[in-house]
Design a protein around this motif. Sequence first.
Motif, PDB file in Angstrom:
ATOM      1  N   GLY A 188      -1.923  -7.846 -13.743  1.00  0.00           N
ATOM      2  CA  GLY A 188      -2.246  -9.236 -14.037  1.00  0.00           C
ATOM      3  C   GLY A 188      -1.423 -10.194 -13.204  1.00  0.00           C
ATOM      4  N   TRP A 189      -0.146  -9.881 -13.050  1.00  0.00           N
ATOM      5  CA  TRP A 189       0.756 -10.697 -12.236  1.00  0.00           C
ATOM      6  C   TRP A 189       0.292 -10.709 -10.777  1.00  0.00           C
ATOM      7  N   ILE A 190      -0.102  -9.557 -10.259  1.00  0.00           N
ATOM      8  CA  ILE A 190      -0.574  -9.471  -8.872  1.00  0.00           C
ATOM      9  C   ILE A 190      -1.861 -10.276  -8.696  1.00  0.00           C
ATOM     10  N   LEU A 191      -2.803 -10.118  -9.604  1.00  0.00           N
ATOM     11  CA  LEU A 191      -4.089 -10.810  -9.504  1.00  0.00           C
ATOM     12  C   LEU A 191      -3.970 -12.326  -9.619  1.00  0.00           C
ATOM     13  N   SER A 192      -2.873 -12.821 -10.164  1.00  0.00           N
ATOM     14  CA  SER A 192      -2.737 -14.262 -10.389  1.00  0.00           C
ATOM     15  C   SER A 192      -2.448 -15.067  -9.118  1.00  0.00           C
ATOM     16  N   VAL A 193      -2.081 -14.395  -8.024  1.00  0.00           N
ATOM     17  CA  VAL A 193      -1.763 -15.098  -6.771  1.00  0.00           C
ATOM     18  C   VAL A 193      -2.347 -14.314  -5.601  1.00  0.00           C
ATOM     19  N   ASP A 194      -3.109 -14.992  -4.749  1.00  0.00           N
ATOM     20  CA  ASP A 194      -3.823 -14.284  -3.680  1.00  0.00           C
ATOM     21  C   ASP A 194      -2.921 -13.569  -2.690  1.00  0.00           C
ATOM     22  N   ARG A 195      -1.725 -14.100  -2.387  1.00  0.00           N
ATOM     23  CA  ARG A 195      -0.842 -13.402  -1.439  1.00  0.00           C
ATOM     24  C   ARG A 195      -0.407 -12.047  -1.990  1.00  0.00           C
ATOM     25  N   ARG A 196      -0.296 -11.946  -3.312  1.00  0.00           N
ATOM     26  CA  ARG A 196       0.064 -10.671  -3.932  1.00  0.00           C
ATOM     27  C   ARG A 196      -1.086  -9.682  -3.833  1.00  0.00           C
ATOM     28  N   VAL A 197      -2.304 -10.175  -3.999  1.00  0.00           N
ATOM     29  CA  VAL A 197      -3.488  -9.318  -3.860  1.00  0.00           C
ATOM     30  C   VAL A 197      -3.561  -8.774  -2.435  1.00  0.00           C
ATOM     31  N   ILE A 198      -3.328  -9.651  -1.466  1.00  0.00           N
ATOM     32  CA  ILE A 198      -3.349  -9.246  -0.054  1.00  0.00           C
ATOM     33  C   ILE A 198      -2.288  -8.179   0.203  1.00  0.00           C
ATOM     34  N   LEU A 199      -1.087  -8.390  -0.324  1.00  0.00           N
ATOM     35  CA  LEU A 199      -0.013  -7.415  -0.124  1.00  0.00           C
ATOM     36  C   LEU A 199      -0.340  -6.087  -0.794  1.00  0.00           C
ATOM     37  N   MET A 200      -0.861  -6.124  -1.999  1.00  0.00           N
ATOM     38  CA  MET A 200      -1.194  -4.876  -2.696  1.00  0.00           C
ATOM     39  C   MET A 200      -2.263  -4.102  -1.928  1.00  0.00           C
ATOM     40  N   ASP A 201      -3.272  -4.798  -1.440  1.00  0.00           N
ATOM     41  CA  ASP A 201      -4.302  -4.118  -0.655  1.00  0.00           C
ATOM     42  C   ASP A 201      -3.716  -3.499   0.612  1.00  0.00           C
ATOM     43  N   TYR A 202      -2.773  -4.182   1.243  1.00  0.00           N
ATOM     44  CA  TYR A 202      -2.119  -3.649   2.433  1.00  0.00           C
ATOM     45  C   TYR A 202      -1.303  -2.406   2.086  1.00  0.00           C
ATOM     46  N   ARG A 262       4.241   2.785  -6.574  1.00  0.00           N
ATOM     47  CA  ARG A 262       3.157   3.754  -6.343  1.00  0.00           C
ATOM     48  C   ARG A 262       2.271   3.874  -7.583  1.00  0.00           C
ATOM     49  N   LYS A 263       2.881   3.869  -8.764  1.00  0.00           N
ATOM     50  CA  LYS A 263       2.094   3.947 -10.004  1.00  0.00           C
ATOM     51  C   LYS A 263       1.181   2.733 -10.136  1.00  0.00           C
ATOM     52  N   VAL A 264       1.731   1.556  -9.828  1.00  0.00           N
ATOM     53  CA  VAL A 264       0.930   0.330  -9.903  1.00  0.00           C
ATOM     54  C   VAL A 264      -0.197   0.381  -8.871  1.00  0.00           C
ATOM     55  N   THR A 265       0.108   0.847  -7.667  1.00  0.00           N
ATOM     56  CA  THR A 265      -0.902   0.948  -6.613  1.00  0.00           C
ATOM     57  C   THR A 265      -2.024   1.896  -7.013  1.00  0.00           C
ATOM     58  N   GLU A 266      -1.670   3.028  -7.608  1.00  0.00           N
ATOM     59  CA  GLU A 266      -2.692   3.987  -8.049  1.00  0.00           C
ATOM     60  C   GLU A 266      -3.612   3.360  -9.095  1.00  0.00           C
ATOM     61  N   LYS A 267      -3.033   2.651 -10.044  1.00  0.00           N
ATOM     62  CA  LYS A 267      -3.851   2.012 -11.078  1.00  0.00           C
ATOM     63  C   LYS A 267      -4.655   0.869 -10.472  1.00  0.00           C
ATOM     64  N   TRP A 268      -4.078   0.170  -9.510  1.00  0.00           N
ATOM     65  CA  TRP A 268      -4.761  -0.920  -8.802  1.00  0.00           C
ATOM     66  C   TRP A 268      -6.041  -0.397  -8.163  1.00  0.00           C
ATOM     67  N   GLU A 269      -5.945   0.747  -7.486  1.00  0.00           N
ATOM     68  CA  GLU A 269      -7.112   1.328  -6.821  1.00  0.00           C
ATOM     69  C   GLU A 269      -8.212   1.630  -7.832  1.00  0.00           C
ATOM     70  N   VAL A 270      -7.849   2.182  -8.960  1.00  0.00           N
ATOM     71  CA  VAL A 270      -8.830   2.536 -10.002  1.00  0.00           C
ATOM     72  C   VAL A 270      -9.465   1.279 -10.584  1.00  0.00           C
ATOM     73  N   ASN A 271      -8.653   0.277 -10.884  1.00  0.00           N
ATOM     74  CA  ASN A 271      -9.134  -0.917 -11.563  1.00  0.00           C
ATOM     75  C   ASN A 271      -9.852  -1.924 -10.666  1.00  0.00           C
ATOM     76  N   THR A 272      -9.579  -1.891  -9.368  1.00  0.00           N
ATOM     77  CA  THR A 272     -10.173  -2.910  -8.500  1.00  0.00           C
ATOM     78  C   THR A 272     -11.214  -2.349  -7.540  1.00  0.00           C
ATOM     79  N   SER A 273     -11.500  -1.058  -7.615  1.00  0.00           N
ATOM     80  CA  SER A 273     -12.520  -0.530  -6.715  1.00  0.00           C
ATOM     81  C   SER A 273     -13.837  -1.216  -7.033  1.00  0.00           C
ATOM     82  N   GLY A 274     -14.426  -1.791  -6.014  1.00  0.00           N
ATOM     83  CA  GLY A 274     -15.682  -2.504  -6.180  1.00  0.00           C
ATOM     84  C   GLY A 274     -15.512  -3.985  -6.479  1.00  0.00           C
ATOM     85  N   LEU A 275     -14.285  -4.440  -6.716  1.00  0.00           N
ATOM     86  CA  LEU A 275     -14.061  -5.852  -7.005  1.00  0.00           C
ATOM     87  C   LEU A 275     -14.122  -6.702  -5.743  1.00  0.00           C
ATOM     88  N   PHE A 276     -13.581  -6.177  -4.631  1.00  0.00           N
ATOM     89  CA  PHE A 276     -13.454  -6.988  -3.418  1.00  0.00           C
ATOM     90  C   PHE A 276     -14.418  -6.529  -2.365  1.00  0.00           C
TER      91      PHE A 276
END
Length: 94
Positions: free
Chosen positions: A10-24, A80-94
């Motif tokens: 939720g914290w990552i999704l609240s700011v676009d620069r964080r979303v960009i960094l997580m995707d990277y 890494r745990k957050v990234t793994e969950k990020w992939e599961v939860n955001t696949s198809g979102l972007f």
Amino acid sequence: MEDSIDEFLGWILSVDRRVILMDYLKQHTIAKASDIAHETNRSTQNISRALKEFEDKGLIRCVTPEKTTWKRYTLTAEGRKVTEKWEVNTSGLF
């Protein structure tokens, strides 16, 4: 642990620069502000701020702390745990 990962997401999704960094970070082992900025058409300052935010939250660590510029970062175990969950939860979102 599960709740804290969901809070991180939720914290990552609240700011676009964080979303960009997580995707990277999903695709790269080492992150450097200038490289991310170049690839994403963002300012280095904007990406540096996101890196600092992630470091403060314990999601990444600096692997070149002796440097004052051109620092390189990598995911922590928690990151890494957050990234793994990020992939599961955001696949198809972007």
